[in-house]
Write an enzyme that holds these catalytic residues in place. Structure first.
Site, PDB file in Angstrom:
ATOM      1  N   ASP A  26       9.261  13.676  10.318  1.00 16.84           N
ATOM      2  CA  ASP A  26       8.161  14.559  10.718  1.00 16.84           C
ATOM      3  C   ASP A  26       7.435  13.911  11.888  1.00 16.84           C
ATOM      4  OD1 ASP A  26       8.710  16.292   8.664  1.00 16.84           O
ATOM      5  OD2 ASP A  26       7.147  15.495   7.315  1.00 16.84           O
ATOM      6  N   GLU A  40      14.476  11.694   7.285  1.00 19.08           N
ATOM      7  CA  GLU A  40      13.410  11.275   6.374  1.00 19.08           C
ATOM      8  C   GLU A  40      13.496  12.017   5.047  1.00 19.08           C
ATOM      9  OE1 GLU A  40       9.499  12.160   7.879  1.00 19.08           O
ATOM     10  OE2 GLU A  40       8.514  11.695   5.987  1.00 19.08           O
ATOM     11  N   TYR A  90       9.926  -7.500 -18.929  1.00 18.02           N
ATOM     12  CA  TYR A  90       9.857  -7.534 -20.397  1.00 18.02           C
ATOM     13  C   TYR A  90      10.466  -8.797 -20.974  1.00 18.02           C
ATOM     14  CZ  TYR A  90       8.019  -2.838 -20.846  1.00 18.02           C
ATOM     15  OH  TYR A  90       7.201  -1.761 -20.794  1.00 18.02           O
TER      16      TYR A  90
END
Lengths: 381, 516
Positions: A261, A209, A108
Site C-alpha cells: 500500500d 504485502e 513452558y
C-alpha cells in the site's frame, strides 16, 4: 526458458552437528570460568538502536560492536544470567534429542517456581520467567551471542509466508514443484535453510504485502504469464518469508520487487525485506535483501495513475509521524527518491491501498501497472 | 507565674491563700475530676522525686490507686526520700503559703504549691483527711499525721497524730481520698509514670492499681548531678522580685553593693557600668529609692545588653548517657542517640536543651515522629500541638535524613531552665521563644544526622544481605543447567558457586545484619 544458475550462498546455514557443537562450547566456557573460581560472565552484543549500524556498502542493518557483560555475580543481572543458561540447557537438550520445540514450548519447558528464603528470613518464591517476552528475549540473546539463528537451533514459530512459481524445492526427501499447486500455494516452513532449492525458472520475484492480492494474482496465474515467483508475508513478514526471499535473490540472482500500500506501514514493510528490522538487526545478514526494489504503490503514483478521489484516504497523525520517523532511517535518508516520496506523503497527507488501482478496472494491476512499472524501470530503491 | 500570682494576691487581699487557690484551681490543673486526679498523682510523684534525687538518693517510688464508690479514689504515694521533720509536716501539707524565692534552682515544682492544691481538692470533694507518715534517716521514729486544712484561716488542723518506732529507714508516705474519674484518667496517669520512668532511668517506679501492677525497675544507679543554688540574672528579674529583695536588704546598702550581692554575674565593674548607663549614682543608698526609681531600675536591667551570660550551675540536665538509657528502658528501640546542648539563655534565664531520638525496635510506626516532651524532668502530656518542639519537628524535612513515613521514629525533648517559658497557665506546652526554638532545632538536627548515618550503614549492610539472597537463590538453577550442557555433576558447580558467593560476601565485610 532455461533454469537459473545457482550461485554460492554467503549465508549458508550450519549443520545440526555444528549447531550443537557451538551451543555446547558456549556453555562450556561458562562452566570453565566457574571451575577456575572466576565469576561466570556472558558477553552478549547489545541489541538496542544505539548499537544498530547501517552498513552502507552491504546496504543492511547490522549489529554494532557494543557488547554487554552479564555476570552472574551482578545483582542486577543474576536473574537474566540464570534465564539464559536455563534456556541454553533446554535448547541443547532439544538438539541432543532431535526435538523441534516452538518458542512457546521453550517458555513452558523452562517455567517453574524457585523457592528461597529472603534476607528478612521470609519464605518466598518466584517464577523462572513470568511471561513469554522474557523467555523470547533470552532466546534472542543466545542467537546474537552464538551467531546462530533460532531456526538453526531447531526452534519453530508460526510461519505465515506463502510462495508460488516455477520453482522446485526438496524437503524431507520429496521434490515439490511450486508451479503445480493449483489454486493453493506453498506454505514457507520455519526453517527455510533445511529446504533445498533445486530449480528456479523465473525472471524476478514479486513480493506483495497483502495475502488477498497474492490470492488474486495466483488465481490469475500471474506468475506463469509473467514468469516470476510470487511471495507474500501477509503484512509484516516473518523471518522465514524474508529468508526465502533473500535466498532467491542471493542464490539465483533474481531481482526482487516489493508491492505494498502507499502508506508509511507499506513503506516500512518494504524496508524490512530490504534492510532488516531494528529489533532483529543481528539477523540481517541472513534475512535482508539489500537490492530489493520498491515497485509501488508510490505517493507519486496517486497522480501519475490518476487514482480516483474516492480511493484516496486521508492519512492519520500516526501515519505522518511514522513517515517522519522513516525519513530519519539511514537507508531512506540516503535515497533521493525516497526523500521525495516521504516528503510528498507528509505534505499531501494522502494514502491509498493497492486495491485503489482497481479504479481503472480489475485487470489494471496485473495487465498494466505491474508489467509497465517493471518494463519502464519505474521502481525506486 | 510568680509575678502573676503575687500581684493577684494583692487584689484578693480579703481571701486567704487557701481560698484563693481553691477558687482558681484551674490554674493549678484541677479543672475537672479527670485532670484533678492526674494532677494529684503528678504533684505527689514530683514531690517524691524532689525528696530523693535532689538529695543523692536513688528514688524508689510506689504509687497505689484504688477507685472507691461515688467517684472517690484512694491514692497512696510512698517514697524513700529524706523525710520531713515532724514539726514541719502539718505546715508542708496543711498550709498554703509562699516560699521564699531569693535563691534559685531548677526544681520540678514551684513553691511546693501543687501538693497543697491536691490536699485542698481532696478535702473539698470528699471531706476525708490526709494521712502522712514520714521518717528521717537520723530519727528512730516515724510520725503519722491526719491533717485537714482550715480554709478560711489557712491553717492545718491536726485530726490525729501518732509516733512509733520506725518501720522503714527514711521516706514519706502520703495517703488521700479524692474525687476523680479513674477510668478516664487512667491512661494519662500510666503514660505520665511511664514517661517519668523514661526521664529518670535511675528511679524505680511501681504502679499498683486495683487489678494490675506495673513496675519500672531502675536501669542505672547514676544520678545526674543535682543543680546548685544560684542567683537571679538581672535580665530575668521582675519588679515584684526586686521590691522583695530590697525589703529584705539593709537600707544602708548602696545600689552598687545591692546588685553585686543579689544578682548572678554582677561584679563591681559591671554594676558601676550599668548604673552609670542607667542614670543612677552607684553610691545611692537603698533607703533613698522611690517606687518609681525601682521601676526604672528594673526596666533598665532588662534593657541593658552588656550583662554577663547567666551561669548554668542552677540547671541539672539528665545528660546524654542517662537519657539514652531512659529511652531504651521504655521504647526499646533498635537505635537511640541523645544530644545535650551547651547552656544558653533567654531574657536572663539560663536553659539547656536535651534531645533523644529513637528509631526502630518497639517504637511504634507513625506518620509523624512520636514526641515525648519534658520540662525540668516533668513529662508534658497535654497541648502537644501548641508546643515549640512539635513546631520544630514539623518544620523539618525528614526525607533528607533518610526517614520515610510511616516510620518507627520517636523524639524526646527535655528543656531545663530556672524559668520554663510555658504557654498559658496550663503549664503543658512550651512557648516559641526564639532562643529555645533555635537550640531545639540544632539538637534535633544533630540527632537526625546521626540517625541518617546509622540508616546509611544499615542500608549498606542490607544491600549485601540482599545480594546474597538474590545470587544464592539462582545457584541451583544455574548449576543444573550448566552441568547438563557440560556433562558434569551439578553438585560440583553448586559447591563452587556457593563458595565464591560466601567469599564475595565476606569481602564486603558483613556477617550478621540486624533486621531493619
Amino acid at each position: 526458458m532455461s533454469p537459473r544458475r545457482r550461485r554460492k550462498s554467503q549465508s549458508a546455514a550450519p549443520s545440526e552437528e555444528e549447531v550443537l557443537r557451538i551451543l555446547e562450547k558456549w556453555g562450556q566456557s561458562l562452566t570453565e570460568q566457574i571451575l577456575k573460581n572466576r565469576y561466570p560472565t556472558l558477553e552478549i552484543p547489545v541489541r538496542t538502536l544505539s548499537n544498530t549500524i547501517w552498513d552502507k556498502k552491504r546496504k543492511i542493518l547490522v549489529l554494532g560492536p557494543k557488547k554487554a557483560r552479564r555476570s552472574f555475580f551482578d545483582v542486577g543481572e543474576a536473574k537474566r544470567f540464570m534465564q539464559t543458561v536455563l534456556m541454553l540447557s533446554i535448547i541443547v537438550r532439544a538438539r541432543r534429542e532431535g526435538d523441534y520445540p516452538t518458542i512457546r514450548d521453550l517458555y513452558y519447558t523452562g517455567k517453574h517456581t524457585i523457592y528461597y528464603v529472603d534476607e528478612m528470613g521470609r519464605r518466598r518464591s518466584e517464577e523462572t520467567w513470568n511471561d513469554q517476552r522474557e523467555s523470547n528475549a533470552v532466546i534472542q540473546d543466545i542467537e546474537v551471542a552464538t551467531g546462530l539463528l533460532r531456526e538453526h537451533m531447531g526452534i519453530m514459530h508460526d510461519a505465515k509466508g506463502k510462495i508460488v512459481g516455477n520453482v522446485i524445492i526438496r524437503s524431507k526427501g520429496y521434490d515439490i514443484d511450486l508451479s503445480r499447486l493449483g489454486s493453493g500455494a506453498y506454505a514457507v516452513p520455519p526453517n527455510v535453510d533445511k529446504l533445498e532449492i533445486r530449480r528456479v525458472d523465473a525472471d524476478y520475484v514479486l513480493v506483495v504485502e497483502k495475502d488477498a492480492i497474492f490470492e488474486r494474482l495466483n488465481e490469475e496465474e500471474f506468475w506463469r504469464k509473467h514468469n516470476c515467483v510470487l511471495i507474500t508475508g501477509k503484512g509484516q513478514p516473518d523471518r522465514s518469508t524474508r529468508r526465502i526471499t533473500r535466498r532467491l535473490w542471493e542464490e539465483f540472482g533474481l531481482p526482487v520487487y516489493v508491492l505494498t500500500d502507499a502508506d508509511s506501514y507499506g513503506f516500512y514493510i518494504y524496508s524490512v525485506y530490504r534492510s532488516g528490522s531494528i529489533s532483529l538487526s543481528y539477523e540481517s545478514e541472513r534475512l535482508a535483501t539489500p537490492e530489493a526494489r520498491f515497485l509501488g504503490v508510490t505517493v507519486t503514483d496517486i497522480t501519475e495513475y490518476k487514482i480516483p478521489r474516492n480511493y484516496i484516504i486521508k492519512a492519520t497523525d500516526r501515519d505522518i509521524k511514522r513517515a517522519q520517523e522513516l525519513l530519519r532511517y539511514p537507508w531512506f535518508k540516503e535515497s533521493k527518491a525516497w526523500i521525495e516520496q516521504l516528503k510528498l506523503f507528509i505534505k499531501k497527507k494522502e494514502k491509498v491501498e493497492i486495491e485503489a488501482l482497481s479504479g481503472h478496472g480489475f485487470k489494471f494491476l496485473t495487465q498494466t501497472y505491474i508489467p509497465e512499472k517493471i518494463k519502464q524501470r519505474k521502481w525506486i530503491v | 507565674m510568680a509575678a502573676r500570682l503575687s500581684s493577684r494576691r494583692e487584689k484578693f487581699r480579703g481571701l486567704s491563700p487557701a481560698e484563693f487557690f481553691y477558687k482558681n484551681r484551674e490554674i493549678a490543673g484541677f479543672s475537672n475530676p479527670v485532670r484533678a486526679l492526674y494532677q494529684t498523682i503528678r504533684e505527689l510523684v514530683e514531690n517524691a522525686l524532689d525528696a530523693t534525687e535532689t538529695h543523692g538518693i536513688l528514688p524508689e517510688i510506689k504509687v497505689n490507686i484504688k477507685p472507691l464508690e461515688n467517684d472517690h479514689v484512694f491514692v497512696r504515694v510512698e517514697d524513700n526520700g529524706i523525710g520531713i521533720p515532724p514539726t514541719e509536716i502539718p505546715i508542708v501539707f496543711g498550709r498554703v503559703f509562699y516560699g521564699s524565692k531569693y535563691q534559685l534552682r531548677q526544681t520540678r515544682g514551684v513553691f511546693g504549691l501543687g501538693v497543697k492544691m491536691a490536699v485542698l481538692y481532696a478535702q473539698i470533694t470528699t471531706g476525708k483527711p490526709l494521712k502522712v507518715v514520714s521518717t528521717q534517716n537520723k530519727s528512730k521514729y516515724e510520725y503519722e499525721f491526719e491533717i485537714q486544712i482550715d480554709i478560711a484561716h489557712n491553717m492545718p488542723i491536726i485530726k490525729n497524730m501518732a509516733i512509733r518506732e520506725k518501720t522503714f529507714p527514711h521516706g514519706t508516705i502520703v495517703e488521700l481520698i479524692t474525687e476523680g474519674n479513674w477510668t478516664l484518667a487512667r491512661r494519662k496517669i500510666e503514660s505520665y509514670l511511664e514517661r517519668t520512668a523514661m526521664i529518670a532511668p535511675y528511679a524505680t517506679i511501681v504502679l499498683e492499681e486495683l487489678d494490675s501492677k506495673k513496675e519500672y525497675r531502675r536501669v542505672s544507679k547514676v544520678l545526674p548531678p543535682p543543680p546548685e543554688t544560684g542567683k537571679y540574672h538581672p535580665k530575668g528579674a521582675d519588679l515584684e522580685l526586686v521590691k522583695n529583695m530590697i525589703r529584705r536588704s539593709k537600707k544602708s546598702l548602696t545600689l552598687m553593693k545591692f546588685l553585686m550581692e543579689n544578682f548572678d554575674g554582677v561584679g563591681k565593674k559591671t554594676a558601676e557600668n550599668f548604673l552609670t548607663w542607667a542614670g543612677f549614682d552607684p553610691e545611692t543608698k537603698l533607703s533613698k529609692l522611690t517606687l518609681q526609681d525601682i521601676e526604672i531600675l528594673v526596666r533598665k536591667m532588662k534593657e541593658y545588653e552588656k550583662w554577663r551570660r547567666p551561669k548554668p550551675i542552677t540547671l541539672s540536665p539528665v545528660g546524654e548517657s542517662l537519657l539514652k538509657q531512659g529511652v531504651k528502658r521504655i521504647l526499646n528501640p533498635s537505635y537511640v542517640t541523645a544530644v545535650t546542648r551547651p547552656p544558653s539563655s533567654f531574657g536572663g534565664n539560663p536553659f539547656i536543651v536535651e534531645v533523644a531520638l529513637a528509631y526502630g525496635g518497639n517504637v511504634p510506626q507513625s506518620d509523624t515522629p512520636t514526641l515525648y516532651r519534658f520540662a525540668n524532668r516533668i513529662p508534658l502530656l497535654y497541648d502537644e500541638g501548641a508546643d515549640v518542639s512539635r513546631k520544630v519537628i514539623s518544620s523539618i524535612d525528614w526525607s533528607i535524613y533518610k526517614v520515610k513515613f510511616p516510620a518507627p521514629l520517636a523524639i524526646v525533648t527535655h528543656i531545663c531552665s530556672t524559668k520554663i517559658p510555658f504557654k498559658g497557665v496550663g503549664k503543658e506546652a512550651i512557648a516559641e521563644v526564639p532562643e529555645v526554638e533555635k537550640e531545639l532545632e540544632i539538637a534535633i538536627r544533630e540527632a537526625a544526622r546521626r540517625l541518617r548515618r546509622h540508616l546509611s550503614k544499615l542500608e549498606k549492610l542490607y544491600e549485601v544481605k540482599r545480594r546474597k539472597t538474590i545470587i544464592g537463590k539462582y545457584i541451583p538453577e544455574v548449576s543444573r543447567a550448566l552441568a547438563y550442557v557440560s556433562n558434569l555433576d551439578e553438585k560440583v558447580l553448586a559447591k563452587k558457586l556457593q563458595t565464591m558467593l560466601e567469599k564475595d560476601i565476606k569481602t564486603r565485610g558483613v556477617i550478621n545484619v540486624p533486621a531493619a
